[in-house]
Structures are given as C-alpha cells and as structure tokens.
Design a protein around this motif. Structure first.
Motif, PDB file in Angstrom:
ATOM      1  N   VAL A 118       0.861  -1.188   0.000  1.00 22.42           N
ATOM      2  CA  VAL A 118       0.000   0.000   0.000  1.00 22.42           C
ATOM      3  C   VAL A 118       0.893   1.233   0.000  1.00 22.42           C
ATOM      4  N   PHE A 119       0.659   2.145  -0.940  1.00 23.58           N
ATOM      5  CA  PHE A 119       1.438   3.388  -0.993  1.00 23.58           C
ATOM      6  C   PHE A 119       0.521   4.559  -0.662  1.00 23.58           C
ATOM      7  N   ILE A 120       0.958   5.395   0.269  1.00 25.63           N
ATOM      8  CA  ILE A 120       0.163   6.542   0.709  1.00 25.63           C
ATOM      9  C   ILE A 120       0.712   7.816   0.086  1.00 25.63           C
ATOM     10  N   LEU A 121      -0.151   8.586  -0.533  1.00 22.36           N
ATOM     11  CA  LEU A 121       0.225   9.849  -1.159  1.00 22.36           C
ATOM     12  C   LEU A 121      -0.393  11.030  -0.412  1.00 22.36           C
ATOM     13  N   PRO A 122       0.277  12.174  -0.413  1.00 24.85           N
ATOM     14  CA  PRO A 122      -0.342  13.393   0.124  1.00 24.85           C
ATOM     15  C   PRO A 122      -1.303  13.960  -0.918  1.00 24.85           C
ATOM     16  N   PRO A 123      -2.243  14.825  -0.520  1.00 24.33           N
ATOM     17  CA  PRO A 123      -3.180  15.391  -1.493  1.00 24.33           C
ATOM     18  C   PRO A 123      -2.547  16.433  -2.403  1.00 24.33           C
ATOM     19  N   SER A 124      -1.389  16.983  -2.015  1.00 27.56           N
ATOM     20  CA  SER A 124      -0.694  17.973  -2.836  1.00 27.56           C
ATOM     21  C   SER A 124       0.726  18.147  -2.298  1.00 27.56           C
ATOM     22  N   ARG A 125       1.587  18.754  -3.120  1.00 27.67           N
ATOM     23  CA  ARG A 125       2.956  19.024  -2.657  1.00 27.67           C
ATOM     24  C   ARG A 125       2.944  20.085  -1.551  1.00 27.67           C
ATOM     25  N   LYS A 126       2.009  21.039  -1.645  1.00 31.64           N
ATOM     26  CA  LYS A 126       1.897  22.053  -0.604  1.00 31.64           C
ATOM     27  C   LYS A 126       1.548  21.417   0.732  1.00 31.64           C
ATOM     28  N   ALA A 127       0.606  20.482   0.719  1.00 29.86           N
ATOM     29  CA  ALA A 127       0.220  19.809   1.959  1.00 29.86           C
ATOM     30  C   ALA A 127       1.374  19.000   2.520  1.00 29.86           C
ATOM     31  N   LEU A 128       2.156  18.406   1.640  1.00 30.46           N
ATOM     32  CA  LEU A 128       3.311  17.629   2.082  1.00 30.46           C
ATOM     33  C   LEU A 128       4.311  18.517   2.825  1.00 30.46           C
ATOM     34  N   GLU A 129       4.599  19.689   2.253  1.00 35.64           N
ATOM     35  CA  GLU A 129       5.542  20.609   2.891  1.00 35.64           C
ATOM     36  C   GLU A 129       5.002  21.110   4.227  1.00 35.64           C
ATOM     37  N   GLU A 130       3.710  21.422   4.265  1.00 34.95           N
ATOM     38  CA  GLU A 130       3.107  21.913   5.498  1.00 34.95           C
ATOM     39  C   GLU A 130       3.192  20.870   6.607  1.00 34.95           C
ATOM     40  N   ARG A 131       2.987  19.599   6.247  1.00 29.37           N
ATOM     41  CA  ARG A 131       3.061  18.540   7.251  1.00 29.37           C
ATOM     42  C   ARG A 131       4.480  18.374   7.770  1.00 29.37           C
ATOM     43  N   MET A 132       5.440  18.503   6.890  1.00 26.64           N
ATOM     44  CA  MET A 132       6.843  18.415   7.329  1.00 26.64           C
ATOM     45  C   MET A 132       7.172  19.528   8.304  1.00 26.64           C
ATOM     46  N   ARG A 133       6.729  20.738   7.982  1.00 30.78           N
ATOM     47  CA  ARG A 133       7.050  21.880   8.834  1.00 30.78           C
ATOM     48  C   ARG A 133       6.283  21.832  10.156  1.00 30.78           C
ATOM     49  N   SER A 134       5.095  21.252  10.149  1.00 32.58           N
ATOM     50  CA  SER A 134       4.284  21.224  11.365  1.00 32.58           C
ATOM     51  C   SER A 134       4.902  20.364  12.464  1.00 32.58           C
ATOM     52  N   ARG A 135       5.813  19.467  12.098  1.00 34.20           N
ATOM     53  CA  ARG A 135       6.483  18.653  13.116  1.00 34.20           C
ATOM     54  C   ARG A 135       7.314  19.522  14.060  1.00 34.20           C
ATOM     55  N   GLY A 136       7.922  20.575  13.475  1.00 28.22           N
ATOM     56  CA  GLY A 136       8.773  21.443  14.265  1.00 28.22           C
ATOM     57  C   GLY A 136      10.000  20.750  14.813  1.00 28.22           C
ATOM     58  N   GLN A 137      10.427  19.692  14.150  1.00 23.28           N
ATOM     59  CA  GLN A 137      11.538  18.887  14.654  1.00 23.28           C
ATOM     60  C   GLN A 137      12.749  18.916  13.737  1.00 23.28           C
ATOM     61  N   ASP A 138      12.560  19.300  12.464  1.00 21.79           N
ATOM     62  CA  ASP A 138      13.626  19.223  11.485  1.00 21.79           C
ATOM     63  C   ASP A 138      14.108  20.620  11.093  1.00 21.79           C
ATOM     64  N   SER A 139      15.365  20.707  10.744  1.00 26.05           N
ATOM     65  CA  SER A 139      15.942  21.972  10.298  1.00 26.05           C
ATOM     66  C   SER A 139      15.478  22.286   8.883  1.00 26.05           C
ATOM     67  N   GLU A 140      15.689  23.526   8.452  1.00 23.58           N
ATOM     68  CA  GLU A 140      15.332  23.908   7.087  1.00 23.58           C
ATOM     69  C   GLU A 140      16.101  23.062   6.072  1.00 23.58           C
ATOM     70  N   GLU A 141      17.336  22.775   6.395  1.00 20.06           N
ATOM     71  CA  GLU A 141      18.145  21.951   5.489  1.00 20.06           C
ATOM     72  C   GLU A 141      17.557  20.553   5.354  1.00 20.06           C
ATOM     73  N   THR A 142      17.124  19.995   6.473  1.00 20.46           N
ATOM     74  CA  THR A 142      16.524  18.654   6.447  1.00 20.46           C
ATOM     75  C   THR A 142      15.215  18.663   5.673  1.00 20.46           C
ATOM     76  N   ILE A 143      14.387  19.688   5.894  1.00 23.58           N
ATOM     77  CA  ILE A 143      13.116  19.780   5.184  1.00 23.58           C
ATOM     78  C   ILE A 143      13.341  19.896   3.681  1.00 23.58           C
ATOM     79  N   ALA A 144      14.301  20.737   3.282  1.00 21.10           N
ATOM     80  CA  ALA A 144      14.602  20.905   1.858  1.00 21.10           C
ATOM     81  C   ALA A 144      15.062  19.582   1.239  1.00 21.10           C
ATOM     82  N   ARG A 145      15.860  18.831   1.984  1.00 15.94           N
ATOM     83  CA  ARG A 145      16.341  17.546   1.480  1.00 15.94           C
ATOM     84  C   ARG A 145      15.191  16.547   1.345  1.00 15.94           C
ATOM     85  N   ARG A 146      14.303  16.538   2.302  1.00 14.55           N
ATOM     86  CA  ARG A 146      13.183  15.602   2.261  1.00 14.55           C
ATOM     87  C   ARG A 146      12.199  15.956   1.138  1.00 14.55           C
ATOM     88  N   LEU A 147      11.989  17.240   0.914  1.00 11.99           N
ATOM     89  CA  LEU A 147      11.101  17.642  -0.179  1.00 11.99           C
ATOM     90  C   LEU A 147      11.691  17.256  -1.528  1.00 11.99           C
TER      91      LEU A 147
END
Length: 213
Positions: A118-147
């Motif tokens: 089973v593969f889970i997709l986000p509803p949009s790339r914007k939503a994906l970025e927002e979810r990453m940032r909402s964790r408040g646990q990763d640096s900007e560099e980490t978020i950029a790499r994950r995106l």
C-alpha cells in the motif's frame, strides 16, 4: 497457514505513521514490525516502541551478519527490518505490517511476491511541505532535502498494489483497513484457511469440527 505480509510506504510527511498507528488500533490481528534505524531519536520517540535505535556501526555489523529481512540507506541514515521481527510471526499464521520506504518494499517483494503493498500519497505538494514543517523537529536543510527526495519516492507508487491519498485522515485509515480485510478474503487465502469447511460442503464428509469455522 502462513500469515499475510502487509507493506505500507509513503514519502516523508504523507502521514504514514499516523495512519499505521490508527489502523493497528482498529485491527488487533496484525503485528507491527519495529524497524531498526541508525538515526537519532526525534523528540517523543522511544527505543523499541517507535524504532530500535542503534549506531551506524552496529547497523553495518547486523548487515554483515545477515540479520535483516530488508534494509536501505534513506536520507543519510540506515533503516531496516530484522528477520526475527517478521519470519517467525508469518510462520505462526500471524499477519505482519511493515512500515518501510519504497527501497525496502522492493527488496521484500523480491523475496515475497505475495506481500500486499500500500502506498500513501499526500493530497498535494503544498500539503506535504506543510506537514513536514508542522512537526517542528527538522531543520530547514533537512526539510529541503526531504522535499527534494519526495518526488523520487512518489514516482515508485506503481510498484504497489494499492494507492491511498491521505486528504482526509479518517477516510485514509478506513481505506487501509478495507484493503487489509479484502486481502484476507482472497480466494487462495480463504481456501487455505477453510479447507475442512470446503471438504464438508462439497463432499458431505464431516469436518470433525463443530460449526462452519
């Protein structure tokens, strides 16, 4: 009969862990395989509950010893599933859920083609970025790499049996539960589970058991 191996994968930030936890709360017949990782725990994560946290050196020693059912190098860290977390449960007829990335899923499917992916997709790339940032646990560099890695990860959706879009959380959880239920009702699985019943129904010979199941 052997249990069913379920694989759930997604890009980072798609809500995979939250969905898996909610599914496990509803479906008590599945055992979650706790993965090993060489990364440091995030705030709130506990050893042997979220991951088995080990050093990179220990992880490489486990690879050399053949301890892993699957493993991969993801976002600069090692992640893998130990054999003892999967094979004994399947042999006992217990269903097992692997919460892994597409690389690990590919390795698993090569060993076990009948695993259900089973593969889970986000509803949009914007939503994906927002979810990453909402964790408040990763640096900007980490978020950029994950995106940057997310597009590559999502391009592998075609290697899975089912695709679920996590736009509404409760709906996504229900859909994953439905997939698991449907997989257990496949003809080959039911034939293996109810051989005595089928013999009784088709030949009239007693099954030696009370009731149908």
């Amino acid at each position: 009969m052997r249990g069913t191996l379920f694989i759930v994968a997604a890009p980072s930030g798609a809500g995979k862990s939250s969905i898996v936890n909610a599914v496990l709360a509803r479906d008590r017949s599945i055992s979650l395989s706790i993965s090993f990782t060489s990364r440091q725990p995030r705030p709130g994560e506990r050893h042997a509950e979220h991951y088995h946290f080990v050093s990179a050196e220990t992880f490489l020693e486990m690879i050399a010893a053949g301890d892993f059912f699957e493993y991969a190098h993801v976002h600069g860290d090692w992640k893998g599933t130990a054999r003892q977390s999967v094979e004994p449960f399947l042999a006992q007829g217990r269903d097992v859920l692997l919460e892994i990335d597409w690389q690990g899923a590919r390795q698993v499917r090569q060993k076990m083609p009948d695993a259900v992916g089973v593969f889970i997709l986000p509803p949009s790339r914007k939503a994906l970025e927002e979810r990453m940032r909402s964790r408040g646990q990763d640096s900007e560099e980490t978020i950029a790499r994950r995106l940057a890695a997310a597009r590559e990860e999502m391009s592998h959706y075609g290697e899975f049996d089912y695709v679920v879009v996590n736009e509404d959380f409760d709906t996504a959880v229900g859909e994953v539960c439905a997939i698991f239920t449907a997989s257990r009702l496949r003809r080959d699985v039911q034939v293996a589970r109810h051989q005595r019943l089928l013999t009784t129904l088709l030949t009239g010979e007693p099954s030696g058991r009370d009731g149908l199941f």
